[in-house]
Design a protein around this motif. Structure first.
Motif, PDB file in Angstrom:
ATOM      1  N   ILE A 239       0.842  -1.381  -0.221  1.00 50.34           N
ATOM      2  CA  ILE A 239       0.039  -0.289   0.107  1.00 50.34           C
ATOM      3  C   ILE A 239       0.844   1.185  -0.159  1.00 50.34           C
ATOM      4  O   ILE A 239       0.467   2.288  -0.323  1.00 50.34           O
ATOM      5  N   GLU A 240       1.778   1.487   0.778  1.00 47.67           N
ATOM      6  CA  GLU A 240       2.645   2.245   1.061  1.00 47.67           C
ATOM      7  C   GLU A 240       3.750   2.501  -0.179  1.00 47.67           C
ATOM      8  O   GLU A 240       4.872   3.769  -0.393  1.00 47.67           O
ATOM      9  N   ASP A 268      -0.458   2.874  -4.095  1.00 52.32           N
ATOM     10  CA  ASP A 268      -2.221   3.415  -4.280  1.00 52.32           C
ATOM     11  C   ASP A 268      -2.830   2.819  -2.753  1.00 52.32           C
ATOM     12  O   ASP A 268      -2.801   2.067  -2.486  1.00 52.32           O
ATOM     13  N   PRO A 269      -2.694   4.617  -1.854  1.00 54.29           N
ATOM     14  CA  PRO A 269      -3.707   4.048  -0.493  1.00 54.29           C
ATOM     15  C   PRO A 269      -5.278   4.002  -0.862  1.00 54.29           C
ATOM     16  O   PRO A 269      -5.435   2.760   0.318  1.00 54.29           O
ATOM     17  N   GLU A 270      -5.512   3.687  -1.753  1.00 50.92           N
ATOM     18  CA  GLU A 270      -6.854   3.413  -1.639  1.00 50.92           C
ATOM     19  C   GLU A 270      -6.941   1.417  -2.355  1.00 50.92           C
ATOM     20  O   GLU A 270      -7.919   1.052  -2.275  1.00 50.92           O
ATOM     21  N   SER A 271      -5.748   1.271  -2.320  1.00 52.18           N
ATOM     22  CA  SER A 271      -6.030  -0.526  -3.094  1.00 52.18           C
ATOM     23  C   SER A 271      -6.357  -1.534  -1.086  1.00 52.18           C
ATOM     24  O   SER A 271      -6.233  -0.945  -0.471  1.00 52.18           O
TER      25      SER A 271
END
Length: 331
Positions: A239-240, A268-271
């Motif tokens: 994610i990071e 992608d922080p929306e993952s």
């Protein structure tokens, strides 16, 4: 990870010394975060290795306690500052000092721990049984470890904006960020016991290899471990968008389609869990998981092989057992 009776005894000694630290009630803004940090369920790998390293070299474990506590304080100091730089909300499954208080408090409390670490080392300068040269050696090992950790963290920050990072560059980074304190911990134990520079170099090598293995294993566990045991969200590195051993190996091996998928998900922080599992699926398709396990085994084996140079003792047996337990750890 099961522990032996000897490790339990050593762990209790370490905890007693940490609890005995002079941490005043006031100013609470400075010392409450220090108490909080030291109360979290850390593995205490570094102080343990300092004591075992001292015993393996024929020294008195009681004499190595100040060095062991100093390296644990230094380690926790780096974690407080790392969490600020990473904007990390949790540490060891609990809110980080950065999250629970704020970045200014985390910086200040980390600095206090760094000062407390130096105070521990004053013991060796005050005791007549330690020569000036021996005291200097202990201090140099501590300071070299601290400096190398900073270098490793700097490389890690540089990698965030560096599009292509090689496995070799990554290993160099973790030699600093993770392995330096493990290497320094073992060597400081040997320095307290008064061993020669050649033996100190051997201890440093053992610690470096074990530290590299430990970090690659952490990278692996981020993708494969039970989050409840590991204390971190599954796929947090994905994610990071962190450049880990797994991601770098995958990007080096993947085809064009897989590369596009990886780059779309990484960072992608929306993952969601579906995207994380897709990345892990790509790892499995490319044999990344298996080859990462082999890398962990290789570096641990290097450490174990170089331990053979030391005379047989209960402490040597214990460190062999400890590294073998680390190899199979699940968190």
């Amino acid at each position: 990870m099961e522990i032996t009776d000897q490790q339990q005894q050593i762990s209790e000694q370490i905890e007693e010394q940490l609890e005995a630290l002079d941490l005043p009630e006031e100013p609470s803004l400075l010392y409450d975060p220090v108490r909080y940090t030291l109360s979290l369920s850390g593995k205490r790998v570094r102080p343990y290795l300092t004591l075992i390293g001292c015993g393996m070299c024929g020294g008195d474990l009681e004499e190595a306690l100040p060095a062991a506590i100093s390296i644990e304080l230094l380690h926790n100091f780096t974690l407080l500052h790392d969490d600020i730089m990473d904007r990390a909300e949790t540490r060891r499954g609990e809110p980080s000092v950065f999250k629970k208080w704020n970045s200014n408090t985390a910086i200040l409390s980390g600095d206090a721990m760094y000062a407390k670490a130096f105070k521990q080392l004053q013991y060796y300068g005050e005791e007549d049984s330690y020569s000036k040269n021996q005291y200097k050696t202990i201090l140099d090992l501590f300071l070299d470890s601290a400096e190398t950790v900073c270098e490793g963290q700097a490389f890690d920050l540089m990698f965030e904006n560096q599009p292509d990072v090689s496995i070799e560059e990554y290993i160099r980074m973790i030699e600093g960020k993770t392995a330096a304190l493990i290497s320094g911990a073992l060597a400081m134990g040997g320095a307290v016991a008064g061993v020669s520079s050649d033996v100190l170099e051997e201890l440093q090598y053992v610690g470096k290899k074990a530290g590299i293995a430990f970090q690659i294993q952490d990278d692996l566990l981020d993708a494969t471990a039970d989050p409840d045991k590991f204390g971190k969200k599954k796929g947090g590195d994905i994610i990071e968008g962190k450049k880990t051993y797994l991601t770098l190996l995958a990007l080096d091996r993947c085809n064009t389609k897989q590369e596009a998928e990886l780059k779309a998900i990484l960072g992608d922080p929306e993952s969601e869990i579906e995207q994380i599992n897709r990345v892990i699926g790509i790892y499995e398709d490319l044999d990344i998981i298996q080859d990462t396990k082999k890398a962990v085994q290789y570096h641990y084996q290097e450490a174990l092989t170089h331990l053979e140079a030391f005379e047989d003792s209960a402490y040597k047996t214990e460190i062999f057992s400890f590294f073998n337990r680390l190899i199979s750890r699940e968190y």
